[in-house]
Design a protein around this motif. Structure first.
Motif, PDB file in Angstrom:
ATOM      1  N   GLN A  34     -21.480  73.155 102.874  1.00 49.78           N
ATOM      2  CA  GLN A  34     -21.434  74.366 102.049  1.00 49.78           C
ATOM      3  C   GLN A  34     -21.395  74.019 100.566  1.00 49.78           C
ATOM      4  O   GLN A  34     -21.985  74.705  99.743  1.00 49.78           O
ATOM      5  N   ALA A  35     -20.722  72.929 100.210  1.00 47.83           N
ATOM      6  CA  ALA A  35     -20.690  72.483  98.812  1.00 47.83           C
ATOM      7  C   ALA A  35     -22.091  72.087  98.354  1.00 47.83           C
ATOM      8  O   ALA A  35     -22.513  72.427  97.243  1.00 47.83           O
ATOM      9  N   VAL A  36     -22.825  71.399  99.202  1.00 47.54           N
ATOM     10  CA  VAL A  36     -24.199  71.001  98.890  1.00 47.54           C
ATOM     11  C   VAL A  36     -25.070  72.254  98.704  1.00 47.54           C
ATOM     12  O   VAL A  36     -25.840  72.352  97.749  1.00 47.54           O
ATOM     13  N   LYS A  37     -24.912  73.195  99.608  1.00 47.25           N
ATOM     14  CA  LYS A  37     -25.686  74.435  99.530  1.00 47.25           C
ATOM     15  C   LYS A  37     -25.357  75.201  98.238  1.00 47.25           C
ATOM     16  O   LYS A  37     -26.245  75.772  97.599  1.00 47.25           O
ATOM     17  N   THR A  38     -24.101  75.190  97.843  1.00 45.32           N
ATOM     18  CA  THR A  38     -23.686  75.898  96.634  1.00 45.32           C
ATOM     19  C   THR A  38     -24.255  75.236  95.384  1.00 45.32           C
ATOM     20  O   THR A  38     -24.681  75.923  94.454  1.00 45.32           O
ATOM     21  N   MET A  39     -24.300  73.902  95.366  1.00 46.11           N
ATOM     22  CA  MET A  39     -24.893  73.209  94.212  1.00 46.11           C
ATOM     23  C   MET A  39     -26.387  73.502  94.128  1.00 46.11           C
ATOM     24  O   MET A  39     -26.923  73.719  93.030  1.00 46.11           O
ATOM     25  N   ALA A  40     -27.057  73.542  95.262  1.00 48.66           N
ATOM     26  CA  ALA A  40     -28.485  73.876  95.259  1.00 48.66           C
ATOM     27  C   ALA A  40     -28.689  75.275  94.678  1.00 48.66           C
ATOM     28  O   ALA A  40     -29.597  75.498  93.865  1.00 48.66           O
ATOM     29  N   HIS A  41     -27.832  76.200  95.067  1.00 47.39           N
ATOM     30  CA  HIS A  41     -27.897  77.571  94.540  1.00 47.39           C
ATOM     31  C   HIS A  41     -27.696  77.575  93.024  1.00 47.39           C
ATOM     32  O   HIS A  41     -28.453  78.213  92.292  1.00 47.39           O
ATOM     33  N   LEU A  42     -26.688  76.866  92.562  1.00 43.63           N
ATOM     34  CA  LEU A  42     -26.396  76.790  91.129  1.00 43.63           C
ATOM     35  C   LEU A  42     -27.631  76.302  90.363  1.00 43.63           C
ATOM     36  O   LEU A  42     -28.014  76.884  89.348  1.00 43.63           O
ATOM     37  N   ALA A 130     -16.266  75.523  90.734  1.00 45.73           N
ATOM     38  CA  ALA A 130     -14.908  75.702  91.264  1.00 45.73           C
ATOM     39  C   ALA A 130     -14.960  75.821  92.784  1.00 45.73           C
ATOM     40  O   ALA A 130     -14.128  75.216  93.489  1.00 45.73           O
ATOM     41  N   GLN A 131     -15.931  76.545  93.296  1.00 43.63           N
ATOM     42  CA  GLN A 131     -16.081  76.663  94.745  1.00 43.63           C
ATOM     43  C   GLN A 131     -16.407  75.299  95.364  1.00 43.63           C
ATOM     44  O   GLN A 131     -15.841  74.923  96.393  1.00 43.63           O
ATOM     45  N   ILE A 132     -17.325  74.581  94.736  1.00 44.08           N
ATOM     46  CA  ILE A 132     -17.709  73.256  95.229  1.00 44.08           C
ATOM     47  C   ILE A 132     -16.491  72.337  95.248  1.00 44.08           C
ATOM     48  O   ILE A 132     -16.250  71.619  96.224  1.00 44.08           O
ATOM     49  N   GLY A 133     -15.723  72.372  94.178  1.00 44.56           N
ATOM     50  CA  GLY A 133     -14.532  71.532  94.103  1.00 44.56           C
ATOM     51  C   GLY A 133     -13.556  71.831  95.227  1.00 44.56           C
ATOM     52  O   GLY A 133     -13.021  70.917  95.870  1.00 44.56           O
ATOM     53  N   LYS A 137     -12.479  69.308  98.185  1.00 42.10           N
ATOM     54  CA  LYS A 137     -11.042  69.004  98.322  1.00 42.10           C
ATOM     55  C   LYS A 137     -10.556  69.331  99.735  1.00 42.10           C
ATOM     56  O   LYS A 137      -9.881  68.521 100.368  1.00 42.10           O
ATOM     57  N   ASN A 138     -10.914  70.504 100.222  1.00 43.97           N
ATOM     58  CA  ASN A 138     -10.426  70.945 101.526  1.00 43.97           C
ATOM     59  C   ASN A 138     -11.144  70.288 102.701  1.00 43.97           C
ATOM     60  O   ASN A 138     -10.535  70.022 103.729  1.00 43.97           O
ATOM     61  N   THR A 139     -12.443  70.046 102.556  1.00 37.07           N
ATOM     62  CA  THR A 139     -13.228  69.491 103.658  1.00 37.07           C
ATOM     63  C   THR A 139     -13.242  67.965 103.651  1.00 37.07           C
ATOM     64  O   THR A 139     -13.173  67.341 104.697  1.00 37.07           O
ATOM     65  N   ASN A 140     -13.326  67.387 102.478  1.00 41.19           N
ATOM     66  CA  ASN A 140     -13.473  65.936 102.380  1.00 41.19           C
ATOM     67  C   ASN A 140     -12.252  65.243 101.780  1.00 41.19           C
ATOM     68  O   ASN A 140     -12.299  64.040 101.535  1.00 41.19           O
ATOM     69  N   ASN A 141     -11.204  66.003 101.486  1.00 36.40           N
ATOM     70  CA  ASN A 141      -9.971  65.432 100.929  1.00 36.40           C
ATOM     71  C   ASN A 141     -10.257  64.587  99.681  1.00 36.40           C
ATOM     72  O   ASN A 141      -9.755  63.476  99.532  1.00 36.40           O
ATOM     73  N   VAL A 142     -11.072  65.119  98.795  1.00 37.19           N
ATOM     74  CA  VAL A 142     -11.499  64.427  97.579  1.00 37.19           C
ATOM     75  C   VAL A 142     -10.558  64.779  96.428  1.00 37.19           C
ATOM     76  O   VAL A 142     -10.123  65.919  96.298  1.00 37.19           O
ATOM     77  N   GLN A 143     -10.257  63.783  95.610  1.00 33.47           N
ATOM     78  CA  GLN A 143      -9.513  64.018  94.373  1.00 33.47           C
ATOM     79  C   GLN A 143     -10.494  64.595  93.348  1.00 33.47           C
ATOM     80  O   GLN A 143     -11.511  63.972  93.044  1.00 33.47           O
ATOM     81  N   LEU A 144     -10.195  65.766  92.833  1.00 36.50           N
ATOM     82  CA  LEU A 144     -11.117  66.417  91.907  1.00 36.50           C
ATOM     83  C   LEU A 144     -10.988  65.852  90.493  1.00 36.50           C
ATOM     84  O   LEU A 144      -9.878  65.568  90.030  1.00 36.50           O
TER      85      LEU A 144
END
Length: 155
Positions: A34-42, A130-133, A137-144
């Motif tokens: 979903q993060a990838v899809k959102t960046m494509a949209h942006l 912000a949505q991508i972040g 964070k929630n799906t991949n446990n990434v430090q933003l």
């Protein structure tokens, strides 16, 4: 007196900086779909809005939620930044309040001034990053990373 041209070019530089950071994060294996899809949209909507600002029709089949892969983002990100910077650099002082007539991707006609459209494009990017972040964070446990505008200006 505020120089609008310089101000908006700086905002697009900031937008590019942040998009580049998130693009790198999205290149990692197992990045949120979903993060990838959102960046494509942006990215596609930045181009769509630029066409509208230039008075150009977008293709009738433009997909504002394309199924792009992260590997395709970097060239689009770079081209969008270059194209917006050139567009802004060539604006005359009296064009900021010019009314732009355009149609949504559903064909609904609207008219807004250029200043508000450009402001929207910047805010739209911030909103979706912000949505991508949160997705990363929630799906991949990434430090933003820090992507605050003031931090960018201080650099």
């Amino acid at each position: 007196m505020l120089n609008l041209k310089k101000y908006f070019i700086t905002l697009f530089d900031y937008d590019y900086h942040c998009n580049t950071i998130f693009n790198t994060m999205l290149m990692q294996p197992n990045a949120s779909t979903q993060a990838v899809k959102t960046m494509a949209h942006l990215l596609v909507t930045q181009h769509t809005w630029l066409n509208r600002c230039k008075g150009l029709e977008n293709p009738p089949d433009v997909q504002i939620w394309p199924a792009w892969k992260p590997v395709t983002f970097s060239p689009v990100l770079n081209q969008n930044h270059d194209d917006w910077t050139v567009f802004l650099s060539n604006l005359k002082d009296d064009q900021w309040t010019e009314i732009i007539d355009y149609k949504t991707t559903q064909g609904v006609p609207y008219a807004d001034n250029l200043f508000n459209i450009i402001t929207h494009v910047i805010n739209h990017g911030t909103h979706h990053r912000a949505q991508i972040g949160q997705l990363l964070k929630n799906t991949n446990n990434v430090q933003l990373p820090t992507t605050d505008y003031i931090a960018f200006i201080r650099e």
